[in-house]
Design an enzyme around this catalytic site. Structure first.
Site, PDB file in Angstrom:
ATOM      1  N   CYS A  76      62.346  34.865  21.497  1.00  0.00           N
ATOM      2  CA  CYS A  76      61.900  35.277  20.322  1.00  0.00           C
ATOM      3  C   CYS A  76      61.603  34.598  19.094  1.00  0.00           C
ATOM      4  O   CYS A  76      60.404  33.563  20.171  1.00  0.00           O
ATOM      5  CB  CYS A  76      63.276  35.434  19.317  1.00  0.00           C
ATOM      6  SG  CYS A  76      64.575  36.505  20.098  1.00  0.00           S
ATOM      7  N   ARG A 109      57.097  35.917  22.960  1.00  0.00           N
ATOM      8  CA  ARG A 109      58.180  36.077  23.158  1.00  0.00           C
ATOM      9  C   ARG A 109      58.486  36.548  23.274  1.00  0.00           C
ATOM     10  O   ARG A 109      60.453  35.847  23.860  1.00  0.00           O
ATOM     11  CB  ARG A 109      57.882  34.164  22.399  1.00  0.00           C
ATOM     12  CG  ARG A 109      57.204  33.175  21.951  1.00  0.00           C
ATOM     13  CD  ARG A 109      57.930  32.762  20.928  1.00  0.00           C
ATOM     14  NE  ARG A 109      58.838  31.536  20.882  1.00  0.00           N
ATOM     15  CZ  ARG A 109      58.399  30.887  21.428  1.00  0.00           C
ATOM     16  NH1 ARG A 109      57.725  30.459  22.152  1.00  0.00           N
ATOM     17  NH2 ARG A 109      60.062  29.891  21.522  1.00  0.00           N
ATOM     18  N   TRP A 160      63.486  39.048  21.437  1.00  0.00           N
ATOM     19  CA  TRP A 160      63.713  39.436  22.460  1.00  0.00           C
ATOM     20  C   TRP A 160      65.322  39.489  22.603  1.00  0.00           C
ATOM     21  O   TRP A 160      66.155  38.579  22.465  1.00  0.00           O
ATOM     22  CB  TRP A 160      63.396  38.431  23.789  1.00  0.00           C
ATOM     23  CG  TRP A 160      63.834  38.177  25.307  1.00  0.00           C
ATOM     24  CD1 TRP A 160      63.053  39.163  25.664  1.00  0.00           C
ATOM     25  CD2 TRP A 160      65.060  38.291  25.826  1.00  0.00           C
ATOM     26  NE1 TRP A 160      63.488  39.577  26.971  1.00  0.00           N
ATOM     27  CE2 TRP A 160      64.661  38.401  27.082  1.00  0.00           C
ATOM     28  CE3 TRP A 160      65.858  37.467  25.459  1.00  0.00           C
ATOM     29  CZ2 TRP A 160      65.566  38.717  28.642  1.00  0.00           C
ATOM     30  CZ3 TRP A 160      67.046  37.362  26.956  1.00  0.00           C
ATOM     31  CH2 TRP A 160      66.804  37.538  28.098  1.00  0.00           C
ATOM     32  N   ASN A 180      66.700  32.383  17.091  1.00  0.00           N
ATOM     33  CA  ASN A 180      65.816  32.579  18.444  1.00  0.00           C
ATOM     34  C   ASN A 180      67.249  31.491  18.639  1.00  0.00           C
ATOM     35  O   ASN A 180      67.401  30.271  18.850  1.00  0.00           O
ATOM     36  CB  ASN A 180      64.501  31.605  17.558  1.00  0.00           C
ATOM     37  CG  ASN A 180      64.674  31.190  20.082  1.00  0.00           C
ATOM     38  OD1 ASN A 180      64.526  32.743  20.476  1.00  0.00           O
ATOM     39  ND2 ASN A 180      63.430  30.637  19.994  1.00  0.00           N
ATOM     40  N   GLY A 181      67.846  31.853  19.775  1.00  0.00           N
ATOM     41  CA  GLY A 181      68.927  31.225  20.970  1.00  0.00           C
ATOM     42  C   GLY A 181      69.872  32.253  20.609  1.00  0.00           C
ATOM     43  O   GLY A 181      69.985  33.053  20.075  1.00  0.00           O
ATOM     44  N   GLU A 207      54.678  33.633  45.036  1.00  0.00           N
ATOM     45  CA  GLU A 207      53.786  34.247  43.262  1.00  0.00           C
ATOM     46  C   GLU A 207      52.575  35.391  43.754  1.00  0.00           C
ATOM     47  O   GLU A 207      53.149  35.554  42.970  1.00  0.00           O
ATOM     48  CB  GLU A 207      52.899  32.889  43.669  1.00  0.00           C
ATOM     49  CG  GLU A 207      51.981  33.139  42.457  1.00  0.00           C
ATOM     50  CD  GLU A 207      52.543  33.259  40.654  1.00  0.00           C
ATOM     51  OE1 GLU A 207      54.015  32.867  40.699  1.00  0.00           O
ATOM     52  OE2 GLU A 207      51.280  32.982  40.149  1.00  0.00           O
ATOM     53  N   LYS A 257      54.743  38.143  41.177  1.00  0.00           N
ATOM     54  CA  LYS A 257      53.004  39.341  40.378  1.00  0.00           C
ATOM     55  C   LYS A 257      53.592  41.010  40.931  1.00  0.00           C
ATOM     56  O   LYS A 257      53.282  41.537  39.758  1.00  0.00           O
ATOM     57  CB  LYS A 257      51.868  38.764  40.395  1.00  0.00           C
ATOM     58  CG  LYS A 257      51.406  37.302  39.926  1.00  0.00           C
ATOM     59  CD  LYS A 257      51.590  37.245  39.082  1.00  0.00           C
ATOM     60  CE  LYS A 257      52.306  36.170  38.087  1.00  0.00           C
ATOM     61  NZ  LYS A 257      52.563  34.810  37.964  1.00  0.00           N
ATOM     62  N   GLU A 299      56.755  41.914  38.395  1.00  0.00           N
ATOM     63  CA  GLU A 299      57.175  41.586  37.362  1.00  0.00           C
ATOM     64  C   GLU A 299      56.266  42.489  36.364  1.00  0.00           C
ATOM     65  O   GLU A 299      56.352  43.039  35.296  1.00  0.00           O
ATOM     66  CB  GLU A 299      56.717  39.905  36.642  1.00  0.00           C
ATOM     67  CG  GLU A 299      55.660  39.831  37.428  1.00  0.00           C
ATOM     68  CD  GLU A 299      56.313  37.944  36.337  1.00  0.00           C
ATOM     69  OE1 GLU A 299      56.916  37.695  35.431  1.00  0.00           O
ATOM     70  OE2 GLU A 299      55.302  37.234  36.745  1.00  0.00           O
ATOM     71  N   HIS A 312      62.803  36.158  62.585  1.00  0.00           N
ATOM     72  CA  HIS A 312      64.090  35.681  61.991  1.00  0.00           C
ATOM     73  C   HIS A 312      65.012  36.632  61.603  1.00  0.00           C
ATOM     74  O   HIS A 312      65.921  37.031  60.875  1.00  0.00           O
ATOM     75  CB  HIS A 312      64.561  34.642  61.986  1.00  0.00           C
ATOM     76  CG  HIS A 312      63.679  33.269  62.474  1.00  0.00           C
ATOM     77  ND1 HIS A 312      64.294  33.044  63.411  1.00  0.00           N
ATOM     78  CD2 HIS A 312      62.076  32.750  62.078  1.00  0.00           C
ATOM     79  CE1 HIS A 312      63.846  32.031  64.141  1.00  0.00           C
ATOM     80  NE2 HIS A 312      62.524  31.721  63.564  1.00  0.00           N
ATOM     81  N   LYS A 317      57.742  36.268  27.825  1.00  0.00           N
ATOM     82  CA  LYS A 317      57.352  34.435  27.712  1.00  0.00           C
ATOM     83  C   LYS A 317      57.694  33.621  28.273  1.00  0.00           C
ATOM     84  O   LYS A 317      57.705  32.660  29.234  1.00  0.00           O
ATOM     85  CB  LYS A 317      56.053  33.964  27.278  1.00  0.00           C
ATOM     86  CG  LYS A 317      55.533  33.034  27.889  1.00  0.00           C
ATOM     87  CD  LYS A 317      54.269  33.651  28.620  1.00  0.00           C
ATOM     88  CE  LYS A 317      52.953  32.643  29.078  1.00  0.00           C
ATOM     89  NZ  LYS A 317      52.529  32.580  30.437  1.00  0.00           N
TER      90      LYS A 317
HETATM   91  O1  M6R Z   1      57.152  28.044  31.164  1.00  0.00           O
HETATM   92  P1  M6R Z   1      57.760  27.888  31.766  1.00  0.00           P
HETATM   93  O2  M6R Z   1      56.979  27.761  33.708  1.00  0.00           O
HETATM   94  O3  M6R Z   1      58.935  26.887  32.595  1.00  0.00           O
HETATM   95  O4  M6R Z   1      58.073  29.431  32.946  1.00  0.00           O
HETATM   96  C1  M6R Z   1      58.968  29.654  33.950  1.00  0.00           C
HETATM   97  C2  M6R Z   1      59.037  30.973  34.638  1.00  0.00           C
HETATM   98  O5  M6R Z   1      59.872  31.548  33.168  1.00  0.00           O
HETATM   99  C3  M6R Z   1      58.259  31.709  34.422  1.00  0.00           C
HETATM  100  O6  M6R Z   1      56.481  30.831  35.366  1.00  0.00           O
HETATM  101  C4  M6R Z   1      57.368  33.480  35.006  1.00  0.00           C
HETATM  102  O7  M6R Z   1      58.588  32.885  35.808  1.00  0.00           O
HETATM  103  C5  M6R Z   1      56.724  33.798  34.854  1.00  0.00           C
HETATM  104  N1  M6R Z   1      57.178  35.179  34.625  1.00  0.00           N
HETATM  105  C6  M6R Z   1      55.935  33.981  35.591  1.00  0.00           C
HETATM  106  O8  M6R Z   1      54.622  34.933  35.981  1.00  0.00           O
END
Ligand code: M6R
Length: 616
Positions: free
Chosen positions: A2, A27, A76, A102-103, A485, A489, A492, A508, A611
């Site tokens: 949010c 956000r 969100w 927010n929260g 990583e 990517k 997501e 394995h 985010k």
């Molecule tokens: O703000 P932060 O770096 O703590 O966020 C951590 C993760 O939420 C963030 O890296 C998330 O995995 C992203 N969606 C990755 O692209």
């Protein structure tokens, strides 16, 4: 999650709120709303499910009177689905008090039952409405928004940022925060509140941090900060290190494309001023030099992409400073009764500095005597504020939900920390430190080469694979976190099943997944590396190729050994092993973005995500 923005001043509230929400939309983006107090004492509000554009269209179709006091929200969803009714603001005091939040209010069910029993009627399924009704009732008693906020927050449990305005209090917006972000923007004759500085950086670069359990009241000409009991509290002022243009797309088709192009700059800026004459200088760690000299164990806590950066940090810190390093997902950490003491250095890694899982893990570690150091990209965020020391990454604002430039900046900062610890402990000789620094300094130019040389071919590959159902990623040693990583990517951004594996683990079990046509990216170590890893990974490639995999290898220039076994080779410039991940990750960032684009998806705002994950 949010995004929150508040404004008091002579300008147009609607302009400030909608501009702020646009920059905070990363956000959360399942609904948005505003409430503005007009000069005639009426509150105009619009709120709609969907992205911010839907709200803007609604305001065009059914305008509200602009005013000089306003609050805005981008959501969100947590409690209650993303509907018009559940969108914020919510109202108390018969519609005369507007609240955004927010929260999560953890005791909302009890409070809701109590309020219903007392005759209140709820319109939404949200926990926020409980707060709105409580603040509204308190305002009827006190006639003061700040006092009403104070009374209400005393009843709330959980994590929250709340902003409120009341029709009887023109020129006043009151905010409260507990374990959820809120910063103040200081203007000339106007003031702002925001979940982060992006909310108001277009109007001012002077900002103030608000501490845990504090209430802030902004008026056009003053800002008052108190604790939850009303006692005056100190707030620290700071200057925002970037300007509004840094958070604009600036002609790029997406923030993600822009941010990938900024990866070289993110590394260069994180190094800037911190390496001189072959040595590392980190003045921000001077105050904790004693503590760092005494550390006998490092524990890196992070989530998602930041945790993969942490894995690279582990390899480097152990190799250079000879301290045992563990990396743990923040949300797993505090539920297993970990062993910690005052010689444990907990390094949290977080782009946002607000990730609730990481914040809670840092607090847990600190309460048990560990020393805490935050690696963070966001000035004034909660995690650095609550840590013993902070090493800021200088990647600039990262707006796309998927993290890219922050990752390379986090790895750079962890490497600087590794070199700093190695210097303090005398585990690396000065010429070796200088050699590593020279490698680090060469990374930005090499990164630019990768962005320029790999983009077009990766885009072609991604478009060709747009109906692919599953992609695997393999890597070994420092290539393993890169494989993880790459897979994250793709999941997501393109909503494709993807897994990252340590190449040695394949035999394995995971090799059973390989069937004819399975696409596998392989991060290939340098053949110049004295270890035998290159040969082993090439053998892994042959094993999967023999079973029908289509292999895309990411290998250094001149590595001819991979050519006979790969369907495609993406080249990276030569670098020492620890610096290869900073280069090999870029094609994978580009691949995720291009495949999502080929599928017609929104690469900046993937579904179901936000985010800044400020709920546990
Ligand atoms: O703000 P932060 O770096 O703590 O966020 C951590 C993760 O939420 C963030 O890296 C998330 O995995 C992203 N969606 C990755 O692209």
């Amino acid at each position: 999650m949010c995004g929150i923005v508040g404004y008091v001043g002579p300008g147009s509230s609607l302009d400030v709120l909608l501009g702020g929400l646009k920059r905070l939309e990363y956000r959360g983006y399942d609904s948005a709303g505003v409430a503005v107090l007009a000069d005639d004492g009426t509150i105009g509000s619009r709120k709609r499910a969907g992205k911010l554009g839907v709200l803007v269209d609604e305001l065009d179709a059914a305008p509200i009177t602009d005013g000089r006091t306003g609050i805005g929200h981008t959501r969100w969803a947590t409690h209650g689905g993303p509907t018009d009714v559940n969108a914020h603001p919510h109202f108390g005091d018969g519609g005369r008090l507007a609240v955004i939040h927010n929260g999560i209010i953890e005791n909302f069910a009890e409070l809701k039952a109590e309020l219903i029993a007392d005759g209140e009627v709820f319109e939404s399924e949200t926990d926020t409405e409980v707060a709105a009704l409580l603040i509204g009732r308190a305002f009827r008693e006190t006639g003061d928004v700040t006092a009403a906020m104070q009374q209400a927050v005393a009843r709330l449990e959980g994590a929250f940022t709340l902003l409120a305005l009341h029709a009887d209090a023109p020129g006043v917006v009151v905010g409260a925060r507990r374990s959820s972000p809120l910063v103040i923007g200081l203007g000339e004759g106007e003031n702002f509140l925001g979940s982060d500085v992006a909310a108001f950086v277009e109007h001012t670069r002077r900002a103030m941090e608000i501490g845990e359990d504090q209430i802030v009241t902004i008026r056009p000409d003053r800002v008052d900060v108190t604790d939850f009991s009303g006692a005056p509290a100190q707030a620290k002022e700071f200057e925002i290190a970037w300007d509004a243009s840094a958070a604009e797309k600036g002609g790029w088709p997406s923030f993600m494309k822009k941010e990938i192009s900024e990866e070289p700059e993110a590394v260069a800026n994180t190094l800037r001023g911190r390496v001189h004459d072959g040595a590392v200088t980190l003045p921000e760690l001077d105050e904790v030099a004693g503590m760092l000299g005494d550390v006998n164990r490092v524990l890196i806590l992070a989530c998602g992409t930041a945790a993969y950066a942490g894995m690279l940090g582990k390899y480097a810190i152990e190799a250079w400073a000879r301290i045992p390093v563990d990396v743990e997902l923040s949300h797993e950490f505090r539920y297993r009764d970990p062993v910690l003491d005052e010689r444990t250095l907990v390094v949290s890694v977080s782009q946002s500095g607000e990730t609730m899982d990481t914040l809670m893990a840092v607090r847990y570690a600190r309460d048990r005597g560990a020393r805490t150091l935050s690696i963070c990209n966001t000035q004034g965020a909660t995690i650095p504020r609550e840590s013993d020391a902070v090493l800021y990454t200088h990647a600039g604002p990262e707006v796309a939900v998927a993290s890219t430039k922050a990752f390379v900046a986090q790895v750079t900062a962890l490497y600087l920390l590794g070199l700093h610890l190695a210097t303090l402990r005398g585990t690396l000789a000065a010429p070796d430190v200088a050699g590593v620094i020279a490698e680090l300094e060469s990374v930005p130019a090499k990164l630019s080469t990768v962005v320029e040389s790999a983009s077009a071919r990766i885009a072609e590959l991604a478009h060709w694979m747009s109906d692919t159902q599953s992609v695997l990623f393999l890597g070994r040693h420092v290539g393993f976190p890169v494989a993880l990583e790459g897979a994250l990517k793709l999941k997501e951004l393109a909503y494709i099943h993807a897994e990252g594996f340590a190449a040695g683990e394949l035999k394995h079990g995971p090799i059973a997944l390989i069937e004819p046509g399975q696409i596998v990216f392989v991060v290939v170590p340098s053949p110049r590396d004295p270890s035998s890893l290159h040969k082993k990974v090439v053998s892994n490639i042959q094993e999967i190729r023999a079973r029908g995999a289509r292999v895309i290898a990411i290998a250094e220039l001149g590595d001819v050994a991979v050519v006979p076994f790969a369907d495609e080779v993406i080249r990276i410039p030569l670098a020492a092993p620890f610096f290869e991940p900073l280069l090999t990750v870029v094609p994978l960032h580009i691949f995720g973005m291009e495949l999502a684009t080929a599928k017609g998806l929104d690469v900046d705002q993937p579904r179901n995500l936000a985010k800044s994950v400020t709920v546990e």
